[in-house]
Design an enzyme around this catalytic site. Sequence first.
Site, PDB file in Angstrom:
ATOM      1  N   ASN A   1      24.230 -95.552 -15.939  1.00 18.39           N
ATOM      2  CA  ASN A   1      24.789 -96.893 -15.757  1.00 18.39           C
ATOM      3  C   ASN A   1      25.221 -97.061 -14.299  1.00 18.39           C
ATOM      4  O   ASN A   1      26.406 -97.023 -13.964  1.00 18.39           O
ATOM      5  CB  ASN A   1      25.954 -97.128 -16.723  1.00 18.39           C
ATOM      6  CG  ASN A   1      26.388 -98.577 -16.757  1.00 18.39           C
ATOM      7  OD1 ASN A   1      26.082 -99.357 -15.869  1.00 18.39           O
ATOM      8  ND2 ASN A   1      27.136 -98.923 -17.788  1.00 18.39           N
TER       9      ASN A   1
ATOM     10  N   ALA B   1      32.734-104.837 -20.580  1.00 22.21           N
ATOM     11  CA  ALA B   1      31.470-105.492 -20.913  1.00 22.21           C
ATOM     12  C   ALA B   1      31.409-106.873 -20.280  1.00 22.21           C
ATOM     13  O   ALA B   1      32.391-107.609 -20.297  1.00 22.21           O
ATOM     14  CB  ALA B   1      31.331-105.623 -22.433  1.00 22.21           C
ATOM     15  N   VAL B   2      30.237-107.193 -19.745  1.00 25.91           N
ATOM     16  CA  VAL B   2      29.979-108.512 -19.164  1.00 25.91           C
ATOM     17  C   VAL B   2      28.710-109.050 -19.812  1.00 25.91           C
ATOM     18  O   VAL B   2      27.706-108.326 -19.923  1.00 25.91           O
ATOM     19  CB  VAL B   2      29.814-108.432 -17.631  1.00 25.91           C
ATOM     20  CG1 VAL B   2      29.484-109.800 -17.048  1.00 25.91           C
ATOM     21  CG2 VAL B   2      31.074-107.859 -16.977  1.00 25.91           C
TER      22      VAL B   2
ATOM     23  N   TYR C   1      33.140 -98.588 -10.444  1.00 23.80           N
ATOM     24  CA  TYR C   1      34.256 -97.642 -10.528  1.00 23.80           C
ATOM     25  C   TYR C   1      34.473 -96.913  -9.206  1.00 23.80           C
ATOM     26  O   TYR C   1      35.614 -96.700  -8.782  1.00 23.80           O
ATOM     27  CB  TYR C   1      34.042 -96.666 -11.683  1.00 23.80           C
ATOM     28  CG  TYR C   1      33.978 -97.345 -13.027  1.00 23.80           C
ATOM     29  CD1 TYR C   1      34.868 -98.357 -13.363  1.00 23.80           C
ATOM     30  CD2 TYR C   1      33.017 -96.993 -13.968  1.00 23.80           C
ATOM     31  CE1 TYR C   1      34.813 -98.996 -14.591  1.00 23.80           C
ATOM     32  CE2 TYR C   1      32.959 -97.628 -15.206  1.00 23.80           C
ATOM     33  CZ  TYR C   1      33.855 -98.629 -15.501  1.00 23.80           C
ATOM     34  OH  TYR C   1      33.800 -99.260 -16.718  1.00 23.80           O
TER      35      TYR C   1
ATOM     36  N   GLU D   1      35.129 -92.783 -19.367  1.00 25.11           N
ATOM     37  CA  GLU D   1      33.833 -92.119 -19.449  1.00 25.11           C
ATOM     38  C   GLU D   1      32.764 -93.160 -19.169  1.00 25.11           C
ATOM     39  O   GLU D   1      32.885 -94.313 -19.580  1.00 25.11           O
ATOM     40  CB  GLU D   1      33.575 -91.510 -20.846  1.00 25.11           C
ATOM     41  CG  GLU D   1      34.409 -90.301 -21.174  1.00 25.11           C
ATOM     42  CD  GLU D   1      35.659 -90.658 -21.970  1.00 25.11           C
ATOM     43  OE1 GLU D   1      35.777 -91.821 -22.426  1.00 25.11           O
ATOM     44  OE2 GLU D   1      36.524 -89.787 -22.122  1.00 25.11           O
TER      45      GLU D   1
END
Length: 151
Positions: free
Chosen positions: A110, A72-73, A117, A105
């Site tokens: 997103n 998370a950012v 990734y 996952e």
Amino acid sequence: MEEKILKLTAKDLAELVALERLCFATPWTEKQFRLCLAQDHLYVLGLKSGGRLLAYISFFLVGEEMEILNLAVHPKKRRQGLGTKLLCTALNFFRRKNGKKVFLEVRPSNVAALNLYKRAGFIQAGLRKNYYPDNGEDALVMVLKITNRSI
């Protein structure tokens, strides 16, 4: 301001929960984080600047495998490379422990996370149907085989 990546502890709990709520439709609760932070094989690394938590990554290490749980950012700090820094730090930490495979996952919607990734070398290995409870979206299962090179 100088950025620092460090292992988060129970003293970071309030800030961690606040960031989680900003970033996810179904955020983890304080109780869930408290339980996780007490486990030896679960790590939460945070990126701080000026004493403020801007991003975090959480992951399990079990044997030669790692599972990334969350990355998370802070919404106002996205697209500045913070997620990449945290992911690279976690992967290099795992590599030094002679890890072999990393799993995660991710929502197909997103796109920013998928691009991150893929740049790191993850490939799709499967699909979990109706995985996300907020909207029933599927999850892409992604895997990365660790090599000797740094990320």
